[in-house]
Design a protein around this motif. Structure first.
Motif, PDB file in Angstrom:
ATOM      1  N   LEU A  79      -3.794  -3.514   1.364  1.00 28.70           N
ATOM      2  CA  LEU A  79      -3.770  -4.852   1.884  1.00 28.70           C
ATOM      3  C   LEU A  79      -3.275  -5.750   0.826  1.00 28.70           C
ATOM      4  N   GLY A  80      -3.564  -5.963  -0.523  1.00 23.11           N
ATOM      5  CA  GLY A  80      -2.942  -6.629  -1.305  1.00 23.11           C
ATOM      6  C   GLY A  80      -1.203  -6.715  -1.434  1.00 23.11           C
ATOM      7  N   ASN A  81      -0.867  -5.465  -1.283  1.00 21.05           N
ATOM      8  CA  ASN A  81       0.640  -5.014  -1.580  1.00 21.05           C
ATOM      9  C   ASN A  81       1.427  -5.519  -0.048  1.00 21.05           C
ATOM     10  N   THR A  82       0.406  -5.568   0.973  1.00 17.14           N
ATOM     11  CA  THR A  82       1.364  -5.764   2.137  1.00 17.14           C
ATOM     12  C   THR A  82       1.019  -7.125   2.883  1.00 17.14           C
ATOM     13  N   VAL A  83      -0.056  -7.917   2.817  1.00 17.68           N
ATOM     14  CA  VAL A  83      -0.409  -8.887   3.399  1.00 17.68           C
ATOM     15  C   VAL A  83      -0.844  -9.835   2.128  1.00 17.68           C
ATOM     16  N   GLY A  84      -0.788  -9.528   1.225  1.00 14.11           N
ATOM     17  CA  GLY A  84      -1.349 -10.387  -0.041  1.00 14.11           C
ATOM     18  C   GLY A  84      -2.791 -10.928   0.168  1.00 14.11           C
TER      19      GLY A  84
ATOM     20  N   THR B 186       8.142   2.891 -11.455  1.00 13.15           N
ATOM     21  CA  THR B 186       9.453   2.425 -10.595  1.00 13.15           C
ATOM     22  C   THR B 186       9.666   0.836 -10.783  1.00 13.15           C
ATOM     23  N   GLY B 187       8.693   0.407 -11.590  1.00 14.55           N
ATOM     24  CA  GLY B 187       8.845  -0.899 -11.842  1.00 14.55           C
ATOM     25  C   GLY B 187       8.787  -1.989 -10.585  1.00 14.55           C
ATOM     26  N   SER B 188       7.990  -1.415  -9.473  1.00 14.01           N
ATOM     27  CA  SER B 188       7.966  -2.321  -8.372  1.00 14.01           C
ATOM     28  C   SER B 188       6.527  -1.934  -7.548  1.00 14.01           C
ATOM     29  N   THR B 189       6.153  -2.507  -6.795  1.00 14.20           N
ATOM     30  CA  THR B 189       4.957  -2.268  -6.038  1.00 14.20           C
ATOM     31  C   THR B 189       5.284  -1.534  -4.438  1.00 14.20           C
ATOM     32  N   LEU B 190       6.374  -1.256  -4.321  1.00 14.93           N
ATOM     33  CA  LEU B 190       6.955  -0.450  -3.023  1.00 14.93           C
ATOM     34  C   LEU B 190       6.393   0.745  -2.844  1.00 14.93           C
ATOM     35  N   GLY B 191       6.445   1.639  -4.093  1.00 17.28           N
ATOM     36  CA  GLY B 191       6.029   2.941  -4.210  1.00 17.28           C
ATOM     37  C   GLY B 191       4.405   3.280  -4.123  1.00 17.28           C
ATOM     38  N   SER B 192       3.964   2.117  -4.729  1.00 20.18           N
ATOM     39  CA  SER B 192       2.522   2.336  -4.909  1.00 20.18           C
ATOM     40  C   SER B 192       1.809   1.694  -3.302  1.00 20.18           C
ATOM     41  N   THR B 193       2.539   1.173  -2.440  1.00 22.01           N
ATOM     42  CA  THR B 193       2.327   0.666  -1.072  1.00 22.01           C
ATOM     43  C   THR B 193       2.194   2.078  -0.306  1.00 22.01           C
ATOM     44  N   VAL B 194       3.295   2.675  -0.620  1.00 22.64           N
ATOM     45  CA  VAL B 194       3.408   4.145   0.045  1.00 22.64           C
ATOM     46  C   VAL B 194       2.199   5.053  -0.176  1.00 22.64           C
ATOM     47  N   ILE B 195       1.786   4.914  -1.672  1.00 21.83           N
ATOM     48  CA  ILE B 195       0.975   5.833  -2.120  1.00 21.83           C
ATOM     49  C   ILE B 195      -0.435   5.411  -1.488  1.00 21.83           C
ATOM     50  N   ALA B 196      -0.518   3.966  -1.339  1.00 19.35           N
ATOM     51  CA  ALA B 196      -2.024   3.429  -0.819  1.00 19.35           C
ATOM     52  C   ALA B 196      -2.157   3.907   0.259  1.00 19.35           C
ATOM     53  N   LEU B 197      -1.228   3.831   1.166  1.00 16.63           N
ATOM     54  CA  LEU B 197      -1.067   3.839   2.543  1.00 16.63           C
ATOM     55  C   LEU B 197      -1.404   5.514   2.882  1.00 16.63           C
ATOM     56  N   GLY B 198      -0.859   6.309   2.076  1.00 21.14           N
ATOM     57  CA  GLY B 198      -1.209   7.732   2.382  1.00 21.14           C
ATOM     58  C   GLY B 198      -2.745   8.047   1.590  1.00 21.14           C
ATOM     59  N   ALA B 199      -3.376   7.422   0.632  1.00 27.21           N
ATOM     60  CA  ALA B 199      -4.607   7.494   0.117  1.00 27.21           C
ATOM     61  C   ALA B 199      -5.506   7.023   1.491  1.00 27.21           C
ATOM     62  N   VAL B 200      -5.232   5.901   1.870  1.00 25.20           N
ATOM     63  CA  VAL B 200      -6.160   5.454   3.115  1.00 25.20           C
ATOM     64  C   VAL B 200      -5.956   6.597   4.084  1.00 25.20           C
ATOM     65  N   VAL B 201      -5.205   7.347   4.504  1.00 28.42           N
ATOM     66  CA  VAL B 201      -5.088   8.159   5.408  1.00 28.42           C
ATOM     67  C   VAL B 201      -5.826   9.599   5.120  1.00 28.42           C
TER      68      VAL B 201
END
Length: 492
Positions: free
Chosen positions: A138-143, A301-316
């Protein structure tokens, strides 16, 4: 022959009674081998690796790799035993039923009681971890993040863990709709989370530095042992495959096959993840950190894009564990209820959905309470010690059942019997030894309560006590073991 003085239930009697509740409503065999493997992966891969990795690293440092290997070895030895017993006694009760057939009713009840720790309490632990990655996503996608008061347990900055309760109720909704729908959902989620972990390894290895792995064992052998006890939580759940014994097509073949394939795939995946994680980032910066995999990807990676994907995978991933483990708990309670050791409500199957609806909702509501208000570390240790005790007993069951029922049909046989089951017992006891004293005290109190409950309720209401063991025809002689039957599953 079985020992006298024990209430033993024959494997043949268990199989003949399986598949229906006390009113004649039955479960349906709709699960195939691929879905069963996905169900196993769905039950294992979740909080332990996505959330618990950081706690294990804090204990063992880079030596966490060895900790995962020790935990995997414990599971491999015991997986052989589960594979033999699951093929020989293909019913929903898992280790509870195996113990009933080999060590007697009192021991079986205590195993079923401890399974409340492995399945019921662990589903609470898994649900707690779900909220961490949901907040990261949620923090990475909608702030926006869920306020701490509604996302953490008391004592950890919160009042009630709302996400943990929500994910358990959603799993219950899916489970009561039918096992076919649940199996399909679990298979899809298993494929997604394995893909996410492979993606994590690919990203983390781009930042790999060999120097991050030294010193390899900063906390010494004791730290690696303590880490192995925690790492074991990451493997809990493979035995849930055996709880589907009454809903699997060709269970004598598919249950052993699924158990061995699942544990092999997960062990390899975990070792790769731990090497990639510790090579990408110094262990001091990983240990004890929430959502550690996302942290490592951000660093690489120096960005939050990769962690967003990881967080999505973890939620699933974690949601699928809640689904699979809750399924296992309901089927064990169903088996105990059919035997009279639990109230009849747990054995009722809906004629409309062919699922134990009341059972599922009771489990969801009862175990949502610790998920809402108990800190994760307390739940983790109790889950681990209860599961290790069960695994030690299952290995003993193989030894006892080989002696009491030597001609029982076994599609898979534990290799190097009796050495392998004895090693399974030894490794289980070693990992139990690494747990804190307070966990042992809590476990002793829990077992004592189980003994009281059996004496006051189960022993008096047991169906076996009133009807006695069924007379069964002599078991056919087992065919000679072949390489496929001793080292892998296959037709005889």
């Amino acid at each position: 022959m079985p020992r006298t003085g024990l209430r033993l239930k024959s494997p043949d009697q268990m199989v003949s009674e399986s598949g229906t509740d006390l009113e004649g409503h039955g479960l349906q065999r709709t699960i195939g081998p691929f879905q069963l493997v996905c169900f196993g992966i769905g039950a294992i891969v979740g909080t332990g690796i996505f959330v618990g990795l950081s706690d294990t690293v804090a204990e063992a440092g880079p030596g966490v790799i060895v900790s995962f290997v020790l935990a995997a070895l414990t599971c491999v030895f015991t997986a052989f035993s589960f594979a033999e017993l699951g093929g020989a006694i293909p019913v929903s009760g898992s280790s509870y039923s195996y113990t009933y057939a080999s060590l007697g009713e009192r021991a079986a009840f205590l195993v079923g009681w401890c399974l409340l720790l492995e399945y019921g309490v662990s589903v609470s632990a898994v649900a707690i971890g779900w909220g961490q990655y949901l907040n990261e996503l949620l923090g990475n996608t909608v702030g926006w993040r869920i306020p701490a008061a509604l996302a953490d347990a008391p004592g950890h900055g919160g009042v009630v863990n709302v996400p943990a309760v929500v994910v358990m109720l959603l799993a219950a909704v899916l489970l009561v709709r039918g096992v076919r729908e649940s199996a399909r959902a679990t298979a899809a989620m298993a494929v997604i989370k394995v893909g996410i972990l492979v993606l994590f390894c690919a990203i983390a290895f781009t930042a790999f530095k060999a120097g991050n792995l030294t010193p390899f064992a900063p906390e010494g052998i004791g730290g690696i042992g303590a880490g192995a006890s925690l790492a074991f939580f990451s493997f809990i759940g493979f035995d849930a495959i055996s709880t589907a014994g009454e809903e699997v097509r060709n269970p004598r073949r598919n249950i052993p096959l699924a158990i061995l394939v699942t544990i092999g795939c997960v062990a390899l995946l975990y070792c790769l993840v731990s090497v990639a994680a510790l090579g990408a980032m110094p262990w001091e910066q990983v240990g004890g950190k929430p959502a550690a995999l996302s942290l490592i990807v951000n660093h690489a990676t120096g960005s939050t894009l990769g962690s967003t994907v990881i967080a999505l995978g973890a939620v699933v991933a974690i949601a699928s564990v809640v689904l699979a483990v809750m399924y296992g708990q309901t089927r064990i309670l169903m088996s105990m209820s059919r035997d009279g050791l639990m109230p009849k409500v747990f054995a009722r199957v809906s004629p409309k959905t062919s699922t134990p609806v009341a059972n599922t909702w009771i489990v969801a509501v009862v175990f949502a309470v610790p998920a809402a208000v108990v800190p994760l570390d307390v739940v983790l240790d109790m889950t681990v010690i209860g599961t290790l005790a069960i695994m030690a007993v299952v290995n003993i069951c193989v030894l006892a059942l080989r002696r009491s029922h030597p001609s029982l049909q076994r599609r898979f046989r534990v290799p190097f019997h009796p050495v392998t089951p004895l090693l399974g017992v030894a490794f289980s006891l070693y990992l139990m030894y690494g747990l804190p004293l307070v966990t042992w005290v809590q476990f002793a109190v829990f077992v004592a309560l189980g003994l009281v409950l059996y004496s006051c309720y189960g022993r008096r209401r047991s169906r076996l006590a009133h009807t006695g063991p069924q007379e069964t025809t002599p078991e056919p002689a087992a065919a000679p073991a072949t390489p496929a039957a001793t080292g892998a599953t296959g037709a005889r």
